[in-house]
Design an enzyme around this catalytic site. Structure first.
Site, mmCIF file in Angstrom:
data_model
loop_
_atom_site.group_PDB
_atom_site.id
_atom_site.type_symbol
_atom_site.label_atom_id
_atom_site.label_comp_id
_atom_site.label_asym_id
_atom_site.label_seq_id
_atom_site.Cartn_x
_atom_site.Cartn_y
_atom_site.Cartn_z
ATOM 1 C CE1 TYR A 74 -78.523 78.769 -15.990
ATOM 2 C CE2 TYR A 74 -78.303 78.775 -18.380
ATOM 3 C CZ TYR A 74 -78.649 79.416 -17.206
ATOM 4 O OH TYR A 74 -79.125 80.703 -17.240
ATOM 5 C CB CYS A 75 -81.094 73.168 -13.872
ATOM 6 S SG CYS A 75 -80.109 71.842 -13.146
ATOM 7 N NE ARG A 76 -80.388 76.263 -5.768
ATOM 8 C CZ ARG A 76 -79.752 75.536 -4.868
ATOM 9 N NH1 ARG A 76 -79.633 74.229 -5.026
ATOM 10 N NH2 ARG A 76 -79.225 76.104 -3.800
ATOM 11 C CB ILE A 103 -76.965 78.820 -12.155
ATOM 12 C CG1 ILE A 103 -76.675 80.325 -12.340
ATOM 13 C CG2 ILE A 103 -77.700 78.580 -10.844
ATOM 14 C CD1 ILE A 103 -76.238 80.713 -13.719
#
Length: 110
Positions: A74-76, A103
């Site tokens: 995952y990332c932003r 996120i």
């Protein structure tokens, strides 16, 4: 000529927050946060290991990971982690899952 327009098959699967949580419960699963250290202020998925996608050594760091494990990435927002999953897939990783919405989606659903 027609082969120019063929898309490469994805070597990862996009999942929503609920699917991500279920996968996280399984053994031999690693949650991988590919955001920058500064972005951690937005929150994290518990137990996540961080490898900054923008770090010039990202690919070298990923190459050291155990390819037999399952990776939940995952990332932003989900875009960077898609790129990370695609790169990891091209390196021989087979069990890759990208958190749709990153996120931001995680925080919204938790």
């Amino acid at each position: 000529m027609f082969g120019l327009f063929k898309t490469k098959p994805k070597n990862y699967q996009n999942v929503n927050v609920e699917e991500f949580k279920e996968l996280k419960k399984k053994s031999r699963t690693v949650v991988l946060d590919v955001r920058t250290p500064q972005e951690k202020a937005e929150g994290t998925v518990p137990g996540a290991h961080q490898i900054n996608y923008f770090n010039p050594n990202f690919k070298n760091q990923v190459a050291k990971l155990d390819k037999s494990k399952t990776y939940l990435v995952y990332c932003r927002s989900g875009n960077r982690s898609k790129k990370a999953c695609a790169m990891m897939g091209s390196m021989g990783f087979e069990k890759l899952y990208n958190l749709n919405g990153g996120i931001m989606a995680w925080n919204r659903d938790n």
